[in-house]
Scaffold this active site. Structure first.
Site, short mmCIF file in Angstrom:
data_model
loop_
_atom_site.label_atom_id
_atom_site.label_comp_id
_atom_site.label_asym_id
_atom_site.label_seq_id
_atom_site.Cartn_x
_atom_site.Cartn_y
_atom_site.Cartn_z
N THR A 1 0.84 -1.19 0.00
CA THR A 1 0.00 0.00 0.00
C THR A 1 0.88 1.24 0.00
O THR A 1 1.98 1.22 0.56
CB THR A 1 -0.87 -0.01 1.27
OG1 THR A 1 -1.82 -1.05 1.14
CG2 THR A 1 -1.60 1.30 1.50
N ARG B 1 -13.95 -7.19 -0.20
CA ARG B 1 -13.29 -6.85 1.07
C ARG B 1 -12.68 -5.44 0.98
O ARG B 1 -11.98 -5.11 0.01
CB ARG B 1 -12.21 -7.88 1.38
CG ARG B 1 -11.39 -7.59 2.65
CD ARG B 1 -10.14 -6.82 2.35
NE ARG B 1 -9.27 -6.68 3.52
CZ ARG B 1 -8.23 -5.87 3.57
NH1 ARG B 1 -7.90 -5.13 2.52
NH2 ARG B 1 -7.51 -5.76 4.66
N VAL B 2 -12.94 -4.62 1.95
CA VAL B 2 -12.34 -3.28 2.00
C VAL B 2 -11.55 -3.19 3.30
O VAL B 2 -12.08 -3.53 4.36
CB VAL B 2 -13.40 -2.18 1.93
CG1 VAL B 2 -12.76 -0.80 2.07
CG2 VAL B 2 -14.18 -2.26 0.63
N GLY B 3 -10.31 -2.77 3.21
CA GLY B 3 -9.47 -2.66 4.40
C GLY B 3 -9.54 -1.27 5.00
O GLY B 3 -10.53 -0.55 4.88
N ASP B 4 -8.44 -0.89 5.63
CA ASP B 4 -8.38 0.39 6.34
C ASP B 4 -8.10 1.57 5.43
O ASP B 4 -8.44 2.71 5.76
CB ASP B 4 -7.26 0.34 7.38
CG ASP B 4 -5.92 0.08 6.67
OD1 ASP B 4 -5.79 -0.97 6.00
OD2 ASP B 4 -5.03 0.96 6.74
N THR C 1 -0.16 1.64 6.77
CA THR C 1 -0.10 0.47 5.89
C THR C 1 0.11 -0.76 6.75
O THR C 1 0.72 -0.69 7.82
CB THR C 1 1.05 0.60 4.86
OG1 THR C 1 1.16 -0.64 4.16
CG2 THR C 1 2.38 0.92 5.51
N GLY C 2 -0.40 -1.88 6.30
CA GLY C 2 -0.25 -3.11 7.07
C GLY C 2 -1.56 -3.88 7.07
O GLY C 2 -2.39 -3.70 6.18
N GLY D 1 -4.97 -4.44 7.46
CA GLY D 1 -6.05 -3.47 7.60
C GLY D 1 -7.06 -3.78 8.69
O GLY D 1 -7.52 -2.87 9.38
N1 ASP Z 1 -3.67 -1.78 4.71
C1 ASP Z 1 -3.93 -2.45 3.45
C2 ASP Z 1 -5.21 -3.21 3.57
O1 ASP Z 1 -5.41 -3.88 4.57
C3 ASP Z 1 -2.85 -3.36 3.03
C4 ASP Z 1 -1.45 -2.79 3.09
O2 ASP Z 1 -1.21 -1.79 3.74
O3 ASP Z 1 -0.57 -3.32 2.47
O4 ASP Z 1 -5.98 -3.20 2.66
#
Ligand code: ASP
Length: 314
Positions: A184, A212-215, A235-236, A238
């Site tokens: 991300t 699916r929707v993350g953060d 990032t990480g 989510g």
């Molecule tokens: N935070 C992002 C998500 O969970 C993934 C990422 O940061 O690599 O969609």
């Protein structure tokens, strides 16, 4: 006012042979954003320009080069937030837009705060944005990873591999979970008027469930900005990031002029302690100071500040 910019290109176990490309991508994005700020341009323009460069670089999990979902296609999420009036633009699940950060900026200037999937694309058309073929977003590297996961993925264990909050992240960090957070991208900029803007863009997590929707496009989770304190992009993993609203937590930690480095470290500690999460975050404050922290093996990032601090790390 002191201008500053910081960008990231994902927090995870970035393989050795991808380190240089991550670093170069972050540097290029930082330099483009800095150029705008140094010429008296706005933080909004700087963040959009920097994130577009990261979206266009196939090494990152945003725009071209994004991870594939369980049905083998890319779904993109992005958001941008204005730290002055707290307006935001956010899009999720878009499939035919190469630079979702620009669409998010259009949404910011619309009656809506967040638009998803078909509605977001319809709005993109209204604003005259070009559409791409969804296939154009797929690179060979990600297609191979998708095929590999698909061939070994045991759907009967799907339930079991979705343990209670926190444990999944622990499994992931131990290398035992088939999905991986991706690269991300994000940016926080402070311009010469003290305007602070944060932006984040992603393809999400590898082999994610369709829809699916993350953060990343969620205010307070993947990004936050307020001129009184500063801005953050995360990032990480989510699902864990959202449990503690990591970006808002990190920005709140800037109270009493606490240094962004300390604020970022404290936010990641909170994520780890409270949600067993794994992530990274970048911060810039109202004084043009920057900081970052991550509890993943690596995080790609680059920064520059008016007092001459400058660097790029992975
Ligand atoms: N935070 C992002 C998500 O969970 C993934 C990422 O940061 O690599 O969609």
């Amino acid at each position: 006012m002191s201008i500053a910019i910081i960008v990231h290109g994902g927090a995870w176990a970035i393989p050795d042979d991808q380190v240089e490309e991550h670093r170069a991508g972050c540097r290029a994005a930082r330099d483009a954003g800095w150029q705008i700020l140094a010429n008296g341009g706005s933080a909004m323009d700087a963040v959009e320009a920097a994130v577009r460069i990261l979206e266009d670089a196939p090494i990152f999990d945003a725009g071209v080069g994004s991870v594939l979902n369980r049905s083998g296609y890319v779904e993109l999420d992005a958001a941008i937030m204005d730290g002055d009036n707290l307006y935001y633009g956010s899009v999720a699940g878009v499939r035919r837009i190469r630079n979702p950060i620009t669409l998010a900026r259009h949404v910011l200037n619309s009656p809506a705060g967040m638009l998803v999937a078909e509605g977001a694309e319809r709005f993109a058309k209204e604003r005259g944005m070009a559409f791409c073929d969804p296939e154009e977003l797929i690179v060979e590297r990600e297609f191979k990873i998708y095929e590999q996961i698909k061939s070994t993925y045991d759907t009967s264990k799907d339930h079991a591999s979705t343990p209670p909050p926190g444990e999944r992240d622990a499994q992931l960090s131990a290398g035992g979970y088939p999905h991986r957070p991706g690269d991300t991208v994000g940016c926080v900029a402070v311009d010469s008027n003290g305007w602070i803007v944060a932006g984040t863009s992603t393809g999400g997590t590898g082999y994610k469930m369709v829809g699916r929707v993350g953060d990343a496009p969620i205010l307070g989770g993947g990004l936050y900005a307020m001129n009184e304190l500063g801005g953050c992009s995360t990032t990480g993993w989510g699902e864990s990031i959202m449990r503690v609203l990591l970006a808002k937590t990190a920005v709140d930690n800037l109270h009493d002029d606490i240094h962004p480095q300390d604020a970022a470290t404290k936010a990641i500690e909170h994520l780890a302690n409270r949600a067993k999460g794994i992530a990274g975050c970048i911060l810039a404050d109202r004084h043009g100071r920057v900081g970052w922290a991550f509890n993943t093996p690596r995080m790609a990032h680059a920064w520059r500040t008016a007092d001459g601090q400058d660097g790029a790390g992975v």
